[in-house]
Design a protein around this motif. Structure first.
Motif, PDB file in Angstrom:
ATOM      1  N   LYS A 196      55.171 -52.878  13.385  1.00 14.86           N
ATOM      2  CA  LYS A 196      55.761 -54.204  14.032  1.00 14.86           C
ATOM      3  C   LYS A 196      56.431 -55.082  12.890  1.00 14.86           C
ATOM      4  O   LYS A 196      55.885 -55.553  11.964  1.00 14.86           O
ATOM      5  CB  LYS A 196      55.097 -54.975  14.898  1.00 14.86           C
ATOM      6  N   THR A 197      57.631 -55.541  13.242  1.00 16.13           N
ATOM      7  CA  THR A 197      58.389 -56.445  12.164  1.00 16.13           C
ATOM      8  C   THR A 197      57.686 -57.876  12.306  1.00 16.13           C
ATOM      9  O   THR A 197      57.529 -58.313  13.150  1.00 16.13           O
ATOM     10  CB  THR A 197      59.923 -56.718  12.464  1.00 16.13           C
ATOM     11  N   ILE A 198      57.415 -58.194  10.872  1.00 14.21           N
ATOM     12  CA  ILE A 198      56.728 -59.557  10.853  1.00 14.21           C
ATOM     13  C   ILE A 198      57.796 -60.197   9.875  1.00 14.21           C
ATOM     14  O   ILE A 198      57.450 -61.750  10.125  1.00 14.21           O
ATOM     15  CB  ILE A 198      55.209 -59.407  10.231  1.00 14.21           C
ATOM     16  N   ILE A 199      58.729 -59.735   9.155  1.00 17.07           N
ATOM     17  CA  ILE A 199      59.482 -60.699   8.183  1.00 17.07           C
ATOM     18  C   ILE A 199      60.951 -59.923   8.211  1.00 17.07           C
ATOM     19  O   ILE A 199      60.937 -58.682   8.140  1.00 17.07           O
ATOM     20  CB  ILE A 199      58.725 -60.436   6.749  1.00 17.07           C
ATOM     21  N   ASN A 200      61.745 -60.609   8.194  1.00 15.53           N
ATOM     22  CA  ASN A 200      63.100 -60.305   8.131  1.00 15.53           C
ATOM     23  C   ASN A 200      64.010 -61.330   7.907  1.00 15.53           C
ATOM     24  O   ASN A 200      64.315 -62.095   8.648  1.00 15.53           O
ATOM     25  CB  ASN A 200      63.567 -59.808   9.672  1.00 15.53           C
TER      26      ASN A 200
END
Length: 280
Positions: A196-200
């Protein structure tokens, strides 16, 4: 070089995108595996992206142009120092995480990971103008499957992808060009152990110093020497955002990025383009 503590930020000018209150604390995701660190090959001039010059900027990173630049510019430090430049950036980023309490899984460990072994540089990646930091491969996209398998095989709680774009920029005084400074764009994407994306987030900074520009001549070595401090500044800002949950606003107006967007280290698209989607 001695890495400056996170609280001592450089005077380099920062322009940040994706400015929203940071909810993720990377300290909750240690150890972290840095999956890739890579950059462009040379140091092109920065141009504000418009519909007309966006494609031109992307072409400079192409296969043919990369070969030509390396053949004609053998004594140019912008070309000669590319490996040193990206290695330094990788070291600064990893050291900044480590000095702020994040256990970093070394590239050598990733190389022994079966999931990671098949994820890296392909034939065409070796021909174009992207250069991986020593010990890493160029991984231009993220997938949930790759992240989950790497996490299972290494014990990582976070998988981090970092791309640097090194540029030079003309500074103006009134109507004249006063000098040339270093400009760095650092793009960081991270996923948790479930993919799951946590930083972008993307950070942009210009060096605090510049070298004079006279008759279209400037000191290229000096400009190249400014990259380290600029990378350190961006890495410190990243640490402030994702290790201390800093809500300090950036120096310039920023643009929010949708939560579903995934900015994986890859050539940036114009704002009008659809968001990059995460692969399954």
């Amino acid at each position: 070089m001695k890495i400056k503590p996170v609280l001592y930020l450089s005077a380099a000018v920062l322009a940040l995108t994706s400015c929203r209150t940071t909810a993720v604390n990377l300290a909750d995701y240690s150890p972290a595996a840095i999956m890739t660190v890579y950059s462009n090959n040379g140091v092109p001039w920065y141009q504000e992206k418009t519909g007309d010059n966006y494609e031109l900027e992307q072409q400079e990173d192409g296969i043919l142009t990369g070969f030509i630049n390396r053949a004609l510019d053998k004594n140019n430090p912008e070309t000669l120092l590319v490996q040193e430049r990206v290695d330094s950036a990788a070291r600064i980023f990893a050291d900044t995480l480590a000095q702020n309490g994040i256990q970093v899984i070394e590239p050598a460990t990733l190389k022994d990971c079966p999931a990671y072994r098949n994820a890296g540089t392909g034939f065409f990646d070796t021909l174009n103008s992207t250069v991986a930091a020593t010990g890493y491969d160029v991984i231009g996209s993220s997938s949930r499957k790759l992240n989950k398998m790497t996490a299972e095989q290494t014990g990582a709680k976070a998988l981090v992808y970092v791309k640097f774009r090194f540029q030079k920029e003309t500074l103006q005084e009134g109507f004249r060009n006063a000098g040339v400074c270093a400009r760095v764009v650092m793009t960081v994407y991270a996923a948790d152990s479930q993919g799951k994306t946590i930083i972008n987030k993307e950070y942009t900074g210009r060096s605090a110093e510049y070298t004079p520009l006279r008759n279209n001549n400037w000191n290229r070595d000096e400009v190249c020497s400014y990259f380290e401090e600029t990378v350190q500044t961006l890495s410190n800002r990243f640490a402030m955002d994702f290790l201390y949950n800093s809500t300090t606003p950036p120096a310039e107006e920023s643009v929010s990025v949708p939560d579903e967007a995934v900015i994986i280290p890859a050539p940036q698209k114009p704002a009008s383009d659809p968001a990059v989607q995460e692969q399954e």
